[in-house]
Design an enzyme around this catalytic site. Sequence first.
Site, PDB file in Angstrom:
ATOM      1  N   TYR A 235       5.399 -27.758 -47.986  1.00  0.00           N
ATOM      2  CA  TYR A 235       5.606 -28.907 -47.094  1.00  0.00           C
ATOM      3  C   TYR A 235       4.767 -30.077 -47.600  1.00  0.00           C
ATOM      4  O   TYR A 235       3.707 -29.871 -48.180  1.00  0.00           O
ATOM      5  CB  TYR A 235       5.204 -28.529 -45.665  1.00  0.00           C
ATOM      6  CG  TYR A 235       5.983 -27.340 -45.144  1.00  0.00           C
ATOM      7  CD1 TYR A 235       7.319 -27.483 -44.768  1.00  0.00           C
ATOM      8  CD2 TYR A 235       5.403 -26.073 -45.056  1.00  0.00           C
ATOM      9  CE1 TYR A 235       8.053 -26.396 -44.294  1.00  0.00           C
ATOM     10  CE2 TYR A 235       6.129 -24.978 -44.584  1.00  0.00           C
ATOM     11  CZ  TYR A 235       7.445 -25.147 -44.205  1.00  0.00           C
ATOM     12  OH  TYR A 235       8.167 -24.070 -43.748  1.00  0.00           O
ATOM     13  N   HIS A 236       5.240 -31.291 -47.350  1.00  0.00           N
ATOM     14  CA  HIS A 236       4.556 -32.470 -47.896  1.00  0.00           C
ATOM     15  C   HIS A 236       4.031 -33.396 -46.813  1.00  0.00           C
ATOM     16  O   HIS A 236       4.564 -33.431 -45.705  1.00  0.00           O
ATOM     17  CB  HIS A 236       5.521 -33.257 -48.777  1.00  0.00           C
ATOM     18  CG  HIS A 236       5.991 -32.479 -49.956  1.00  0.00           C
ATOM     19  ND1 HIS A 236       5.192 -32.220 -51.045  1.00  0.00           N
ATOM     20  CD2 HIS A 236       7.160 -31.860 -50.193  1.00  0.00           C
ATOM     21  CE1 HIS A 236       5.868 -31.492 -51.912  1.00  0.00           C
ATOM     22  NE2 HIS A 236       7.060 -31.250 -51.416  1.00  0.00           N
TER      23      HIS A 236
ATOM     24  N   GLU B  63       3.171 -39.522 -46.893  1.00  0.00           N
ATOM     25  CA  GLU B  63       3.182 -40.437 -48.023  1.00  0.00           C
ATOM     26  C   GLU B  63       4.069 -39.896 -49.156  1.00  0.00           C
ATOM     27  O   GLU B  63       4.810 -40.641 -49.795  1.00  0.00           O
ATOM     28  CB  GLU B  63       1.744 -40.703 -48.505  1.00  0.00           C
ATOM     29  CG  GLU B  63       1.614 -41.774 -49.574  1.00  0.00           C
ATOM     30  CD  GLU B  63       2.551 -42.989 -49.376  1.00  0.00           C
ATOM     31  OE1 GLU B  63       2.668 -43.494 -48.247  1.00  0.00           O
ATOM     32  OE2 GLU B  63       3.178 -43.419 -50.380  1.00  0.00           O
TER      33      GLU B  63
ATOM     34  N   HIS C 263       9.941 -33.547 -33.582  1.00  0.00           N
ATOM     35  CA  HIS C 263       8.820 -32.727 -33.115  1.00  0.00           C
ATOM     36  C   HIS C 263       7.887 -32.428 -34.281  1.00  0.00           C
ATOM     37  O   HIS C 263       8.308 -31.869 -35.304  1.00  0.00           O
ATOM     38  CB  HIS C 263       9.342 -31.425 -32.489  1.00  0.00           C
ATOM     39  CG  HIS C 263      10.037 -31.674 -31.185  1.00  0.00           C
ATOM     40  ND1 HIS C 263      11.192 -31.048 -30.805  1.00  0.00           N
ATOM     41  CD2 HIS C 263       9.704 -32.523 -30.158  1.00  0.00           C
ATOM     42  CE1 HIS C 263      11.551 -31.482 -29.597  1.00  0.00           C
ATOM     43  NE2 HIS C 263      10.668 -32.382 -29.193  1.00  0.00           N
TER      44      HIS C 263
ATOM     45  N   GLU D  15       7.468 -28.950 -36.298  1.00  0.00           N
ATOM     46  CA  GLU D  15       8.646 -28.303 -36.878  1.00  0.00           C
ATOM     47  C   GLU D  15       8.803 -28.747 -38.334  1.00  0.00           C
ATOM     48  O   GLU D  15       9.726 -29.466 -38.697  1.00  0.00           O
ATOM     49  CB  GLU D  15       9.866 -28.633 -36.006  1.00  0.00           C
ATOM     50  CG  GLU D  15       9.688 -28.081 -34.591  1.00  0.00           C
ATOM     51  CD  GLU D  15      10.644 -28.650 -33.545  1.00  0.00           C
ATOM     52  OE1 GLU D  15      11.638 -29.296 -33.934  1.00  0.00           O
ATOM     53  OE2 GLU D  15      10.382 -28.466 -32.344  1.00  0.00           O
TER      54      GLU D  15
ATOM     55  N   ARG E 111       3.282 -31.112 -30.903  1.00  0.00           N
ATOM     56  CA  ARG E 111       4.732 -31.341 -30.791  1.00  0.00           C
ATOM     57  C   ARG E 111       5.100 -32.819 -30.601  1.00  0.00           C
ATOM     58  O   ARG E 111       6.067 -33.325 -31.157  1.00  0.00           O
ATOM     59  CB  ARG E 111       5.246 -30.537 -29.586  1.00  0.00           C
ATOM     60  CG  ARG E 111       6.656 -30.863 -29.119  1.00  0.00           C
ATOM     61  CD  ARG E 111       7.000 -29.970 -27.939  1.00  0.00           C
ATOM     62  NE  ARG E 111       8.193 -30.393 -27.227  1.00  0.00           N
ATOM     63  CZ  ARG E 111       9.402 -29.857 -27.393  1.00  0.00           C
ATOM     64  NH1 ARG E 111       9.589 -28.906 -28.283  1.00  0.00           N
ATOM     65  NH2 ARG E 111      10.427 -30.271 -26.691  1.00  0.00           N
TER      66      ARG E 111
ATOM     67  N   HIS F 227      15.804 -29.629 -36.004  1.00  0.00           N
ATOM     68  CA  HIS F 227      14.645 -29.079 -35.300  1.00  0.00           C
ATOM     69  C   HIS F 227      14.414 -27.654 -35.785  1.00  0.00           C
ATOM     70  O   HIS F 227      15.160 -27.126 -36.611  1.00  0.00           O
ATOM     71  CB  HIS F 227      14.919 -29.040 -33.792  1.00  0.00           C
ATOM     72  CG  HIS F 227      14.926 -30.382 -33.132  1.00  0.00           C
ATOM     73  ND1 HIS F 227      13.914 -30.801 -32.306  1.00  0.00           N
ATOM     74  CD2 HIS F 227      15.818 -31.403 -33.160  1.00  0.00           C
ATOM     75  CE1 HIS F 227      14.180 -32.005 -31.846  1.00  0.00           C
ATOM     76  NE2 HIS F 227      15.333 -32.407 -32.349  1.00  0.00           N
TER      77      HIS F 227
ATOM     78  N   GLU G  78      18.862 -26.143 -34.888  1.00  0.00           N
ATOM     79  CA  GLU G  78      17.582 -25.429 -34.810  1.00  0.00           C
ATOM     80  C   GLU G  78      17.541 -24.515 -36.026  1.00  0.00           C
ATOM     81  O   GLU G  78      18.265 -23.520 -36.108  1.00  0.00           O
ATOM     82  CB  GLU G  78      17.503 -24.593 -33.525  1.00  0.00           C
ATOM     83  CG  GLU G  78      17.519 -25.414 -32.249  1.00  0.00           C
ATOM     84  CD  GLU G  78      16.143 -25.912 -31.825  1.00  0.00           C
ATOM     85  OE1 GLU G  78      15.195 -25.900 -32.641  1.00  0.00           O
ATOM     86  OE2 GLU G  78      16.023 -26.340 -30.666  1.00  0.00           O
TER      87      GLU G  78
HETATM   88  O1  0X9 Z   1      13.820 -28.798 -26.584  1.00  0.00           O
HETATM   89  C1  0X9 Z   1      14.158 -29.509 -27.535  1.00  0.00           C
HETATM   90  O2  0X9 Z   1      13.937 -30.699 -27.608  1.00  0.00           O
HETATM   91  C2  0X9 Z   1      14.885 -28.815 -28.713  1.00  0.00           C
HETATM   92  N1  0X9 Z   1      14.305 -27.542 -28.972  1.00  0.00           N
HETATM   93  S1  0X9 Z   1      12.843 -27.490 -29.733  1.00  0.00           S
HETATM   94  O3  0X9 Z   1      12.357 -26.152 -29.685  1.00  0.00           O
HETATM   95  N2  0X9 Z   1      13.050 -27.889 -31.241  1.00  0.00           N
HETATM   96  O4  0X9 Z   1      11.966 -28.415 -29.093  1.00  0.00           O
HETATM   97  C3  0X9 Z   1      16.336 -28.656 -28.369  1.00  0.00           C
HETATM   98  C4  0X9 Z   1      17.051 -29.945 -28.158  1.00  0.00           C
HETATM   99  C5  0X9 Z   1      18.396 -29.768 -27.572  1.00  0.00           C
HETATM  100  N3  0X9 Z   1      18.891 -31.020 -27.040  1.00  0.00           N
HETATM  101  C6  0X9 Z   1      18.427 -31.567 -25.895  1.00  0.00           C
HETATM  102  N4  0X9 Z   1      17.610 -30.932 -25.101  1.00  0.00           N
HETATM  103  N5  0X9 Z   1      18.874 -32.753 -25.600  1.00  0.00           N
HETATM  104 ZN    ZN Z   2      12.251 -29.695 -31.825  1.00  0.00          ZN
END
Ligand code: 0X9
Ligand code: ZN
Length: 468
Positions: A171-172, A175, A228, A231, A283, A353, A428
């Site tokens: 992972y980077h 920059e 997030h 991730e 997050r 995500h 995901e």
């Molecule tokens: O909860 C979220 O924002 C997403 N999952 S995560 O674990 N990556 O945080 C899912 C997003 C699905 N879409 C929406 N909730 N609008």
């Molecule tokens: Zn997410």
Amino acid sequence: MFRIAEAETKLAHGQSADSNNATMAQTTLLLQLLLLVVAVAASSANQLPSNLTQLDANKIPQRYDEAQLWRIYNISEAMQQRVPVGQMLEQKFGGNIWKENSKFLDISIARDQLKAARSFLSAHRLDPQILSHNIQSMIDEELLEGIQSSSFGHGRRTKKAARSSMHWKDYHDLETIYSFMREIRTKFPNIVRLYTIGQTAEGRDLKVLRISENPRENKKVWIDGGIHAREWISPATVTFILYQLMSDWENQPAHIRGLTWYIMPVMNPDGYEYSRTTNRLWRKNRSPSRRAQCSGVDLNRNFDIGWNGYGSSTNPCSDTYRGSAPASERETRAVAEFLAKRKYNLESYLTFHSYGQMIVYPWAYKAVKVKDASVLQRVSSLAAERILQKTGTAYRAAVTHEVLGIAGGGSDDWSRAALGVKYVYTIELRDRGAYGFVLPPRFIKDTALEGWTVVETVAQAIGPSSSG
Ligand code: 0X9
Ligand code: ZN
């Protein structure tokens, strides 16, 4: 043809280094570790204030020694209504929810709360499955593996390849990702534009690349990552998608070359950097809130659609804090304003995500069927089938509210509701919980390939622009 370090090694499985390389890598690793220790010591020496009471708790790296990751099944709906287990574990025992869906809850618990949290659960006849006994070890191993595997490559790089510092063995930092974007702009000045669409609360640029041979006529696709912070596989996948597009642009099929691509690998740069330097499991973004000790807004609860509804929090200390108003955050506003100006012909909004291995589509903010649901289901199922063939990984294609529960303020729903985008997907990425957010670097390439497969499948579904 655009070639970089990874292009030389391709996406071969099971590469092995010869013994010279291994020795060299070990030496390099030792050197790097030494440098790391020296750098950390130097920077903390520099940052140490004369008055120790001024130490900023937000800058002390967060450790997760012997913290455990639990998966809790069988939380009945009736019980959720009476005792929202995740919320209780968060509030009473400082738990940190990693994932909540219709089947289970993944939550991390710090060492000193394990016993109490366990008794609480058994009082409610719940027995957690332990996914990890020590989250800090996972974090340490992820870091080491990344350093080790990226130093293996150095012995093999050709002169030409060495020009780029981008690869997908680790992972980077922000920059490196931004200089990769600049590099692409420089190599393709006629078709690539690099936009700075705003700045974050901490003053970092928000960057988007546009790739297009025909920006006025083409159908458009938006791809983002890193909403997030923790991730990490998401920005890694989006940069890989960029690489896949540009490494052989001239020979891309019409349904790819005929589109206009907007690519934003890191929508939350402050959070991303914070997760790299201070708290691996951060997050949200990093904007200050009315509660000084709790910063950050969940950008995926901050968009102006079903804002303040289910699945988001009014508490600034929560990981799903929705912000003080719809689009209160600079990142949200920058993206929303940029896209609102370009909504004509915008056919797809793809947001990456992790984790869970799912391709989901609206709605998330309400339990209602979206128009085009059958098309969206067909295309995502096809992407999942292709992924299975390519890497053997199973992804589920489904409606968001059905598999992840209802949550308002998401960028995906917003793109459909406010801009009328048709192919809206949240992807995901890996895994299904063995490592969760702390996905070891050895899985980056195949996971990124899975992301690319979704992109290819959606591009094919859109079809070529009428002029191209
Ligand atoms: O909860 C979220 O924002 C997403 N999952 S995560 O674990 N990556 O945080 C899912 C997003 C699905 N879409 C929406 N909730 N609008
Ligand atoms: Zn997410």
